[in-house]
Each structure stands twice: as structure tokens, then as C-alpha cells.
Design a protein around this motif. Structure first.
Motif, short mmCIF file in Angstrom:
data_model
loop_
_atom_site.label_atom_id
_atom_site.label_comp_id
_atom_site.label_asym_id
_atom_site.label_seq_id
_atom_site.Cartn_x
_atom_site.Cartn_y
_atom_site.Cartn_z
N LYS A 1 2.71 -27.98 -12.42
CA LYS A 1 3.39 -28.26 -11.25
C LYS A 1 4.53 -27.43 -10.80
O LYS A 1 4.95 -27.31 -9.69
N VAL A 2 5.19 -26.92 -12.07
CA VAL A 2 6.64 -26.40 -11.78
C VAL A 2 6.01 -24.73 -11.09
O VAL A 2 6.50 -24.54 -9.97
N LEU A 3 5.01 -24.36 -11.56
CA LEU A 3 4.32 -23.16 -10.87
C LEU A 3 3.80 -23.38 -9.49
O LEU A 3 4.30 -22.32 -8.68
N ALA A 4 3.15 -24.26 -9.31
CA ALA A 4 2.74 -24.70 -7.95
C ALA A 4 4.05 -25.01 -6.92
O ALA A 4 4.19 -24.56 -5.83
N THR A 5 4.96 -25.53 -7.37
CA THR A 5 6.10 -25.63 -6.59
C THR A 5 7.00 -24.37 -6.27
O THR A 5 7.52 -24.11 -5.25
N LEU A 6 7.00 -23.62 -7.23
CA LEU A 6 7.62 -22.25 -7.18
C LEU A 6 6.88 -21.63 -6.15
O LEU A 6 7.60 -20.88 -5.25
N ALA A 7 5.62 -21.58 -6.15
CA ALA A 7 4.66 -20.97 -5.17
C ALA A 7 5.11 -21.41 -3.93
O ALA A 7 5.10 -20.57 -2.90
N ALA A 8 5.02 -22.82 -3.77
CA ALA A 8 5.57 -23.35 -2.54
C ALA A 8 6.58 -22.92 -1.73
O ALA A 8 7.00 -22.47 -0.70
N VAL A 9 7.78 -22.92 -2.66
CA VAL A 9 9.23 -22.49 -2.26
C VAL A 9 9.17 -21.06 -1.78
O VAL A 9 9.80 -20.77 -0.95
N GLY A 10 8.43 -20.27 -2.73
CA GLY A 10 8.31 -18.86 -2.40
C GLY A 10 7.62 -18.52 -1.00
O GLY A 10 8.10 -17.59 -0.21
N VAL A 11 6.69 -19.45 -0.68
CA VAL A 11 6.18 -19.13 0.90
C VAL A 11 7.16 -19.38 1.81
O VAL A 11 7.30 -18.89 2.85
N VAL A 12 7.85 -20.64 1.77
CA VAL A 12 8.99 -21.18 2.68
C VAL A 12 9.95 -19.96 2.74
O VAL A 12 10.59 -19.56 3.91
N ALA A 13 10.53 -19.55 1.48
CA ALA A 13 11.62 -18.37 1.73
C ALA A 13 11.02 -17.28 2.00
O ALA A 13 11.71 -16.66 2.96
N MET A 14 9.95 -16.77 2.05
CA MET A 14 9.37 -15.65 2.49
C MET A 14 9.64 -15.65 4.25
O MET A 14 9.96 -14.76 4.78
N LEU A 15 8.94 -16.73 4.76
CA LEU A 15 8.99 -17.09 6.25
C LEU A 15 10.34 -17.42 6.71
O LEU A 15 10.81 -16.60 7.87
N TRP A 16 11.25 -17.70 6.09
CA TRP A 16 12.66 -17.93 6.09
C TRP A 16 13.47 -16.80 6.25
O TRP A 16 13.98 -16.30 7.34
N VAL A 17 13.37 -16.24 5.29
CA VAL A 17 14.24 -14.76 5.13
C VAL A 17 13.55 -13.76 6.00
O VAL A 17 14.45 -12.83 6.70
N GLY A 18 12.34 -13.81 5.97
CA GLY A 18 11.78 -12.70 6.87
C GLY A 18 11.91 -12.82 8.35
O GLY A 18 12.23 -11.90 9.15
N GLY A 19 11.94 -14.18 8.75
CA GLY A 19 12.45 -14.39 10.07
C GLY A 19 13.76 -14.35 10.47
O GLY A 19 14.03 -13.83 11.62
N HIS A 20 14.63 -14.54 9.51
CA HIS A 20 16.01 -14.29 9.60
C HIS A 20 16.42 -12.69 9.78
O HIS A 20 17.24 -12.49 10.53
N ILE A 21 15.60 -12.17 8.93
CA ILE A 21 15.99 -10.48 9.04
C ILE A 21 15.34 -9.84 10.38
O ILE A 21 16.23 -9.06 11.08
N LEU A 22 14.34 -10.39 10.90
CA LEU A 22 13.78 -9.97 12.39
C LEU A 22 14.68 -10.61 13.27
O LEU A 22 15.14 -9.90 14.36
N LEU A 23 15.45 -11.81 13.19
CA LEU A 23 16.44 -12.54 14.25
C LEU A 23 17.57 -11.58 14.39
O LEU A 23 17.77 -11.10 15.36
N VAL A 24 18.06 -11.30 13.26
CA VAL A 24 19.28 -10.56 13.04
C VAL A 24 18.94 -9.18 13.53
O VAL A 24 19.81 -8.51 14.17
N GLY A 25 17.97 -8.48 13.11
CA GLY A 25 17.67 -7.14 13.45
C GLY A 25 17.49 -6.82 14.87
O GLY A 25 17.85 -5.79 15.44
N THR A 26 16.87 -7.78 15.53
CA THR A 26 16.69 -7.63 17.21
C THR A 26 17.99 -7.48 17.55
O THR A 26 18.21 -7.07 18.75
N ASP A 27 19.07 -8.57 17.27
CA ASP A 27 20.46 -8.62 17.82
C ASP A 27 21.10 -7.25 17.57
O ASP A 27 21.83 -6.65 18.36
N ASP A 28 20.85 -6.65 16.17
CA ASP A 28 21.37 -5.38 15.86
C ASP A 28 20.96 -4.27 17.01
O ASP A 28 21.78 -3.35 17.25
N LEU A 29 19.57 -4.27 17.26
CA LEU A 29 19.17 -3.16 18.00
C LEU A 29 19.26 -3.42 19.66
O LEU A 29 18.89 -2.67 20.51
#
Length: 311
Positions: A222-250
Motif C-alpha cells: 500500500k505504501v508503494l502504491a500510494t507513493l506511485a499515486a503521489v508521484g503521478v500527481v506531483a509530476m502533473l503539478w510540478v510539470g504544469g507549474h514549470i510550463l506556467l511560469v516558463g510561458t510568463d518568463d518568455l
């Protein structure tokens, strides 16, 4: 003579204070840079344990140590010098590189969601791994995957300290590289050996220890499954925030301004600390939404369109 000695001691004390302040500054900057890379760190920690599935339990820590050493070589000997040169001579390239890494994170997160929804998620069966050659192959595969994640971590960290002097940048990135590697592979080692700890506790004479051991053994999937789920959410959040800030910088401000206004509206509507938390969640939600949208486009382009053409 006494006056000269006092003046010398004053100078030494001033230098010591300056050095201490510099260390504090480096530590604070490294902390900020590491926090920005948190999403990739979670992904790294979620990915690595699968490489030691099926290993002889006596060899697990040794293999994890070899992967960690390979990760340090990736970060300090290859990625760090390359990024320092880029930041020194072509700093304008950092934002596009960071956005490229952000798009990759969005793709990974969206791909994992697509596999889950479509029922195509791969379930790796534990494999029997033995022998020096096979262990070497496992380590090589893990280090290659780590290179991509390490590059993302280091670029994110560098983007936070681009205004620092060259030497400070180098020291901060080295601290981030060593610290995150120790954190990730320390956690991985703990996760991987937790089953063994649980099994050892079940063999104790104490009923409390046996109960705790059984609980650990049952909890780890269950810990590994939870970690994998958190990892997916974190990838979308961090990746989207990078793109959001990057477009503003450009210079493309519309999307960033829209999210920023929504964040401010939530913050002003709710008083106190709760308003700040809800404002952060608002930004996080829209960042993850953007990450999912971009990731879905990339998944469609890489998987669905070629598949339809083949059919």
C-alpha cells in the motif's frame, strides 16, 4: 602591539561571520532549490524500488548503493558542469530546457493515468536476478533512468539560483545533488528493506513485535502504491507549474495572469492562514490541470496517432 592584535582578532571575527553568513546563504538557497524539485524527487523515489525486485535480499543494499553512486556521477560529473556552462554563457536557454523537462513530466504523469484508465498499466512480475552480469545490467538500466530525472532536478534547482555568482551556483548545485541523492536512495533503501524488518519482527517472541512485523509486511504494498499515486500527481503539478511560469518568463503572460488572478481572488476571499493555503491549492490545481492537458496532447501524439496509422 595589543591594539594591532585586537584589530587582527576583529578582522578574523568579521571574516568568520562573513563565512558563516555565506554558508547560511548557500544552505537556504539549496533548500529553496531542492523544494522546487520535490515533484521529481518523489517520482525518482517511486521509480527506483522496482529495479531491485527479485534480487537476493542480501544484495539489495549493495545494488542500491551502486545506483546511488551512479546517480552522483550523473549529477556532479556530467550534468553539473554542463548546466554551469549553459548558465554562464547561454542563460536564456535555461527556461526552454526547464520547460522541456516540465513537458516530459506532464507526459509521464498523463501516460500513467492513461494506462490506468485504459487498463494498459504494466504489472511487472518479480524477476529472479543473480550473478554479477545481471546485477550490472540492473544498475546500468537504473542509472540511465536516473540521468533523466537527475537532469530535471538539477535544471529546476539551477533556475532558482541563476542570480548567484558562479562559484555559489556550483556549490549550491553540488549541495542539492548530494543532498537529494542521499535523501532519495536513503528512502529507497528503507522502503526496500522494510519487508525484511517486518519478517524479522514476526519471528520475535513478543506478540507486540510480531503484530508490528505483520503490519509492516501488509502495509508495504500500500505504501508503494500510494507513493506511485503521489508521484503521478506531483509530476502533473510540478510539470504544469514549470510550463506556467516558463510561458510568463518568455513573454506569454495571459495564462499565468489568469491563474495568478484566481489565486489572489481566493486569497482575498478567505481571511487568515486558510486563505493562503487555499490560494496555494488553487495555483496547484490549475498547474496540475495544465500539466494534464499538455501531457494528454503528448501522449496522443506519441501513442494513439501512430497506433491508428498502423491499424
Amino acid at each position: 602591539m595589543a591594539g594591532g592584535l585586537v584589530a587582527l582578532l576583529d578582522d578574523v571575527a568579521a571574516l568568520a561571520r562573513l563565512a558563516a553568513a555565506s554558508v547560511d546563504d548557500v544552505g537556504a538557497a539549496a533548500g529553496r532549490a531542492s523544494a522546487k524539485a520535490a515533484g521529481v524527487v518523489v517520482d525518482d523515489a517511486a521509480v527506483t524500488p522496482r529495479y531491485v525486485q527479485g534480487l537476493d535480499p542480501r544484495r539489495e543494499l549493495s545494488v542500491i548503493g551502486r545506483i546511488a553512486r551512479g546517480s552522483l556521477v550523473n549529477k556532479l560529473a556530467i550534468i553539473l558542469p554542463a548546466l554551469l556552462l549553459l548558465s554562464q554563457f547561454v542563460p536564456w536557454l535555461l527556461t526552454p530546457l526547464l520547460m522541456l523537462g516540465g513537458a516530459y513530466l506532464c507526459f509521464e504523469g498523463a501516460e500513467k493515468l492513461w494506462e490506468k484508465v485504459a487498463g494498459h498499466a504494466t504489472t511487472e512480475e518479480p524477476r529472479s536476478v543473480g550473478g554479477a552480469d545481471q546485477e550490472k545490467a540492473v544498475v546500468s538500466s537504473a542509472v540511465r533512468t536516473d540521468f533523466i530525472l537527475s537532469a530535471e532536478i538539477m535544471v529546476i534547482a539551477l533556475k532558482e539560483v541563476t542570480d548567484e555568482p558562479f562559484v555559489s551556483r556550483a556549490v549550491i548545485l553540488a549541495v542539492v545533488g548530494v543532498g537529494i541523492t542521499a535523501l532519495v536512495y536513503g528512502v529507497v533503501a528503507l522502503i526496500v528493506k522494510m519487508d525484511d524488518v517486518g519478517l524479522a519482527l514476526t519471528e520475535r517472541s513478543s506478540s507486540a513485535a510480531q503484530s508490528l512485523g505483520r503490519g509492516l509486511v501488509k502495509a508495504m504494498p500500500k505504501v508503494l502504491a500510494t507513493l506511485a499515486a503521489v508521484g503521478v500527481v506531483a509530476m502533473l503539478w510540478v510539470g504544469g507549474h514549470i510550463l506556467l511560469v516558463g510561458t510568463d518568463d518568455l513573454g506569454w503572460h495571459a495564462l499565468y495572469d489568469l491563474v495568478h488572478h484566481a489565486e489572489e481572488a481566493v486569497h482575498d476571499a478567505v481571511a487568515g492562514g486558510l486563505g493562503s493555503v487555499l490560494a496555494w491549492l488553487t495555483n496547484t490545481f490549475f498547474s496540475a490541470l495544465l500539466g494534464l492537458a499538455v501531457g494528454a496532447v503528448v501522449v496522443t501524439a506519441l501513442h494513439l496517432v501512430p497506433r491508428r496509422r498502423r491499424h
